[in-house]
Every structure is written in structure tokens, then in C-alpha cells.
Design a protein around this motif. Structure first.
Motif, PDB file in Angstrom:
ATOM      1  N   GLN A  88       0.834  -1.198   0.000  1.00 51.76           N
ATOM      2  CA  GLN A  88       0.000   0.000   0.000  1.00 51.76           C
ATOM      3  C   GLN A  88       0.869   1.249   0.000  1.00 51.76           C
ATOM      4  OE1 GLN A  88      -3.274   0.176  -0.450  1.00 51.76           O
ATOM      5  NE2 GLN A  88      -2.968   2.365  -0.488  1.00 51.76           N
ATOM      6  N   PRO A  89       1.184   1.786  -1.189  1.00 50.69           N
ATOM      7  CA  PRO A  89       2.005   2.993  -1.247  1.00 50.69           C
ATOM      8  C   PRO A  89       1.228   4.216  -0.770  1.00 50.69           C
ATOM      9  CG  PRO A  89       1.251   2.412  -3.439  1.00 50.69           C
ATOM     10  CD  PRO A  89       0.792   1.316  -2.524  1.00 50.69           C
ATOM     11  N   ASP A  90       1.974   5.234  -0.333  1.00 47.36           N
ATOM     12  CA  ASP A  90       1.311   6.489   0.032  1.00 47.36           C
ATOM     13  C   ASP A  90       0.923   7.238  -1.244  1.00 47.36           C
ATOM     14  OD1 ASP A  90       3.588   7.867  -0.946  1.00 47.36           O
ATOM     15  OD2 ASP A  90       4.408   8.194   1.044  1.00 47.36           O
ATOM     16  N   TRP A  91       0.216   8.347  -1.085  1.00 49.70           N
ATOM     17  CA  TRP A  91      -0.325   9.051  -2.254  1.00 49.70           C
ATOM     18  C   TRP A  91       0.773   9.510  -3.205  1.00 49.70           C
ATOM     19  CZ3 TRP A  91       0.721  14.028  -3.717  1.00 49.70           C
ATOM     20  CH2 TRP A  91       1.300  14.874  -2.759  1.00 49.70           C
ATOM     21  N   GLN A  92       1.920   9.951  -2.640  1.00 48.06           N
ATOM     22  CA  GLN A  92       2.996  10.429  -3.513  1.00 48.06           C
ATOM     23  C   GLN A  92       3.584   9.291  -4.341  1.00 48.06           C
ATOM     24  OE1 GLN A  92       5.144  12.515  -0.329  1.00 48.06           O
ATOM     25  NE2 GLN A  92       5.074  14.327  -1.654  1.00 48.06           N
ATOM     26  N   ALA A  93       3.760   8.131  -3.729  1.00 49.87           N
ATOM     27  CA  ALA A  93       4.266   6.978  -4.474  1.00 49.87           C
ATOM     28  C   ALA A  93       3.248   6.545  -5.528  1.00 49.87           C
ATOM     29  CB  ALA A  93       4.583   5.829  -3.521  1.00 49.87           C
ATOM     30  N   MET A  94       1.963   6.623  -5.202  1.00 48.93           N
ATOM     31  CA  MET A  94       0.929   6.291  -6.182  1.00 48.93           C
ATOM     32  C   MET A  94       1.052   7.180  -7.415  1.00 48.93           C
ATOM     33  SD  MET A  94      -2.536   5.791  -3.969  1.00 48.93           S
ATOM     34  CE  MET A  94      -2.804   4.386  -2.902  1.00 48.93           C
ATOM     35  N   VAL A  95       1.163   8.467  -7.174  1.00 53.34           N
ATOM     36  CA  VAL A  95       1.256   9.431  -8.275  1.00 53.34           C
ATOM     37  C   VAL A  95       2.510   9.167  -9.112  1.00 53.34           C
ATOM     38  CG1 VAL A  95       1.576  11.883  -8.800  1.00 53.34           C
ATOM     39  CG2 VAL A  95      -0.160  11.187  -7.136  1.00 53.34           C
ATOM     40  N   THR A  96       3.630   8.939  -8.444  1.00 56.87           N
ATOM     41  CA  THR A  96       4.882   8.655  -9.147  1.00 56.87           C
ATOM     42  C   THR A  96       4.783   7.353  -9.939  1.00 56.87           C
ATOM     43  OG1 THR A  96       6.144   9.854  -7.474  1.00 56.87           O
ATOM     44  CG2 THR A  96       7.358   8.275  -8.823  1.00 56.87           C
ATOM     45  N   ASN A  97       4.240   6.317  -9.317  1.00 59.74           N
ATOM     46  CA  ASN A  97       4.093   5.021 -10.002  1.00 59.74           C
ATOM     47  C   ASN A  97       3.206   5.152 -11.235  1.00 59.74           C
ATOM     48  OD1 ASN A  97       5.641   3.819  -8.009  1.00 59.74           O
ATOM     49  ND2 ASN A  97       3.898   2.960  -6.917  1.00 59.74           N
ATOM     50  N   LEU A  98       2.120   5.895 -11.113  1.00 57.62           N
ATOM     51  CA  LEU A  98       1.217   6.056 -12.257  1.00 57.62           C
ATOM     52  C   LEU A  98       1.862   6.893 -13.363  1.00 57.62           C
ATOM     53  CD1 LEU A  98      -2.295   6.461 -10.597  1.00 57.62           C
ATOM     54  CD2 LEU A  98      -1.271   4.426 -11.629  1.00 57.62           C
ATOM     55  N   ALA A  99       2.616   7.908 -12.987  1.00 60.61           N
ATOM     56  CA  ALA A  99       3.313   8.707 -14.008  1.00 60.61           C
ATOM     57  C   ALA A  99       4.255   7.809 -14.812  1.00 60.61           C
ATOM     58  CB  ALA A  99       4.083   9.855 -13.369  1.00 60.61           C
ATOM     59  N   ARG A 100       5.005   6.974 -14.106  1.00 61.43           N
ATOM     60  CA  ARG A 100       5.915   6.040 -14.795  1.00 61.43           C
ATOM     61  C   ARG A 100       5.132   5.058 -15.657  1.00 61.43           C
ATOM     62  NH1 ARG A 100       9.194   5.573  -9.473  1.00 61.43           N
ATOM     63  NH2 ARG A 100      10.727   7.221  -9.776  1.00 61.43           N
ATOM     64  N   GLY A 101       4.001   4.603 -15.142  1.00 64.12           N
ATOM     65  CA  GLY A 101       3.166   3.678 -15.903  1.00 64.12           C
ATOM     66  C   GLY A 101       2.659   4.290 -17.193  1.00 64.12           C
ATOM     67  N   HIS A 102       2.209   5.539 -17.113  1.00 58.38           N
ATOM     68  CA  HIS A 102       1.724   6.215 -18.322  1.00 58.38           C
ATOM     69  C   HIS A 102       2.858   6.411 -19.328  1.00 58.38           C
ATOM     70  CE1 HIS A 102      -2.510   7.031 -17.571  1.00 58.38           C
ATOM     71  NE2 HIS A 102      -2.182   7.197 -16.307  1.00 58.38           N
ATOM     72  N   GLU A 103       4.063   6.680 -18.829  1.00 62.07           N
ATOM     73  CA  GLU A 103       5.208   6.793 -19.737  1.00 62.07           C
ATOM     74  C   GLU A 103       5.482   5.463 -20.440  1.00 62.07           C
ATOM     75  OE1 GLU A 103       7.569  10.325 -17.297  1.00 62.07           O
ATOM     76  OE2 GLU A 103       8.148   8.229 -16.975  1.00 62.07           O
ATOM     77  N   GLU A 104       5.384   4.357 -19.705  1.00 56.94           N
ATOM     78  CA  GLU A 104       5.584   3.037 -20.298  1.00 56.94           C
ATOM     79  C   GLU A 104       4.537   2.743 -21.370  1.00 56.94           C
ATOM     80  OE1 GLU A 104       7.941   0.570 -20.110  1.00 56.94           O
ATOM     81  OE2 GLU A 104       9.057   2.154 -19.083  1.00 56.94           O
ATOM     82  N   VAL A 105       3.289   3.076 -21.072  1.00 55.82           N
ATOM     83  CA  VAL A 105       2.226   2.817 -22.052  1.00 55.82           C
ATOM     84  C   VAL A 105       2.422   3.697 -23.290  1.00 55.82           C
ATOM     85  CG1 VAL A 105      -0.263   2.792 -22.470  1.00 55.82           C
ATOM     86  CG2 VAL A 105       0.626   2.031 -20.262  1.00 55.82           C
ATOM     87  N   ALA A 106       2.842   4.924 -23.097  1.00 54.66           N
ATOM     88  CA  ALA A 106       3.126   5.800 -24.245  1.00 54.66           C
ATOM     89  C   ALA A 106       4.231   5.198 -25.114  1.00 54.66           C
ATOM     90  CB  ALA A 106       3.519   7.203 -23.773  1.00 54.66           C
ATOM     91  N   LYS A 107       5.249   4.621 -24.487  1.00 57.89           N
ATOM     92  CA  LYS A 107       6.328   3.981 -25.252  1.00 57.89           C
ATOM     93  C   LYS A 107       5.801   2.766 -26.026  1.00 57.89           C
ATOM     94  CE  LYS A 107       9.295   4.206 -21.643  1.00 57.89           C
ATOM     95  NZ  LYS A 107      10.491   3.919 -20.836  1.00 57.89           N
ATOM     96  N   SER A 108       4.954   1.982 -25.386  1.00 62.33           N
ATOM     97  CA  SER A 108       4.359   0.822 -26.073  1.00 62.33           C
ATOM     98  C   SER A 108       3.527   1.278 -27.262  1.00 62.33           C
ATOM     99  CB  SER A 108       3.482   0.007 -25.119  1.00 62.33           C
ATOM    100  OG  SER A 108       4.262  -0.596 -24.128  1.00 62.33           O
ATOM    101  N   ALA A 109       2.739   2.326 -27.063  1.00 62.93           N
ATOM    102  CA  ALA A 109       1.907   2.856 -28.149  1.00 62.93           C
ATOM    103  C   ALA A 109       2.772   3.385 -29.284  1.00 62.93           C
ATOM    104  CB  ALA A 109       0.976   3.944 -27.617  1.00 62.93           C
ATOM    105  N   ARG A 110       3.861   4.025 -28.937  1.00 60.90           N
ATOM    106  CA  ARG A 110       4.769   4.556 -29.969  1.00 60.90           C
ATOM    107  C   ARG A 110       5.375   3.417 -30.783  1.00 60.90           C
ATOM    108  NH1 ARG A 110       6.571   8.156 -27.152  1.00 60.90           N
ATOM    109  NH2 ARG A 110       5.553   9.902 -28.136  1.00 60.90           N
ATOM    110  N   GLN A 111       5.681   2.298 -30.139  1.00 56.27           N
ATOM    111  CA  GLN A 111       6.212   1.132 -30.866  1.00 56.27           C
ATOM    112  C   GLN A 111       5.168   0.587 -31.837  1.00 56.27           C
ATOM    113  OE1 GLN A 111       9.305   0.036 -31.005  1.00 56.27           O
ATOM    114  NE2 GLN A 111       8.690  -1.524 -32.458  1.00 56.27           N
ATOM    115  N   VAL A 112       3.916   0.518 -31.406  1.00 55.64           N
ATOM    116  CA  VAL A 112       2.846   0.077 -32.302  1.00 55.64           C
ATOM    117  C   VAL A 112       2.749   1.021 -33.493  1.00 55.64           C
ATOM    118  CG1 VAL A 112       0.364  -0.366 -32.544  1.00 55.64           C
ATOM    119  CG2 VAL A 112       1.524  -0.983 -30.416  1.00 55.64           C
TER     120      VAL A 112
END
Length: 155
Positions: free
Chosen positions: A96-120
């Protein structure tokens, strides 16, 4: 029935394979975002609860478009948690991460998905798969914007 849409079988398979990874990444980030929505706490609870809901609803709708494009290319969309986990580059959340870790984790996640989309998109452009490019181009913009907003919130 044979598929004759002007894209070779091998090229359709390449496009679908890349889409499967994008679908898995999007689904994994959807699950993480929805879990964070349920469990966020702290001084920014209301803002983050609403933001996470907006983001997970958008991704929930997107996975259907991605899966349907995979099917239109003649391949099967991954349809189990195990398949999604094998394909995804998004790390599963434990604890259970705190709110700041949640925000950071999601930002990184969105960056990963953007990279996957760019590869497609690269593959789609290479094989003249305009319909796939049309599906994924807005995904890049959306995930890059979401990552930016989350990075700004984490400060």
C-alpha cells in the motif's frame, strides 16, 4: 474466411503482436489506477480519487478499442490475467504505497504505455496499417499528458 485488407498476414501479425503488448500495458495500468482510486489517502484525497477515476475509466474504454483492432487484424486478444502479466511491462503493485508513491508510479506507468503505443505506431506506419495508427496515435497523446499531469502533482 481469408482476410484481405491490403496488409500481408505476416504484417498483420506484427501489428497485432505490438497491439497485444499495448493492450496488456493499458490493462495493467488500468488495474493499478483503479486500485489506487480505491485506496488513496492523504491531503489530496479528493483530487486524486477523482483524477484516478477519470484515468481508469478512460483506460477501461481504450482496452476494448485495442482488443477489437487486434481481432480485426485476424489475431486473438489476450484475455486472462496471466496472458496480460506475461505481455505487460507495467510492474504489479504489492503493498500500500502512500499518495505520492501512487502518483509517481502512475506517471511512470503512463510513460511506459506511451512507449508501447509509440512502438505500435512505428510498426503500423512501416506496414501502412492506417487503422492501427489511428487507434494508437491518440493513446500516445493521452498517456503523455497523463504522465505530465501526474509528475506535476507529485511535486
Amino acid at each position: 474466411m481469408d482476410i484481405d485488407i491490403g496488409i500481408s498476414t505476416s504484417d498483420r501479425s506484427r501489428s497485432a503482436d505490438a497491439l497485444q503488448k499495448l493492450l496488456a500495458d493499458t490493462y495493467a495500468l488500468y488495474l493499478k489506477t483503479h486500485g489506487y482510486h480505491w485506496n488513496v489517502e492523504g491531503p489530496h484525497f479528493q483530487q486524486l480519487h477523482a483524477l484516478f477515476m477519470e484515468q481508469y475509466i478512460e483506460m477501461w474504454n481504450a482496452v476494448d478499442d485495442l482488443a477489437e483492432r487486434i481481432r480485426a487484424l485476424g489475431e486473438y486478444a489476450p484475455s486472462s490475467y496471466a496472458q496480460m502479466a506475461l505481455l505487460s511491462s507495467i510492474e504489479e503493485e504489492m503493498g500500500q504505497p502512500d499518495w505520492q508513491a501512487m502518483v509517481t508510479n502512475l506517471a511512470r506507468g503512463h510513460e511506459e504505455v506511451a512507449k508501447s503505443a509509440r512502438q505500435v505506431l512505428r510498426i503500423a506506419e512501416e506496414i501502412d496499417d492506417d487503422a492501427t495508427a489511428d487507434v494508437v496515435t491518440p493513446r500516445i497523446t493521452l498517456h503523455e499528458k497523463a504522465a505530465w499531469m501526474l509528475r506535476a502533482t507529485a511535486k
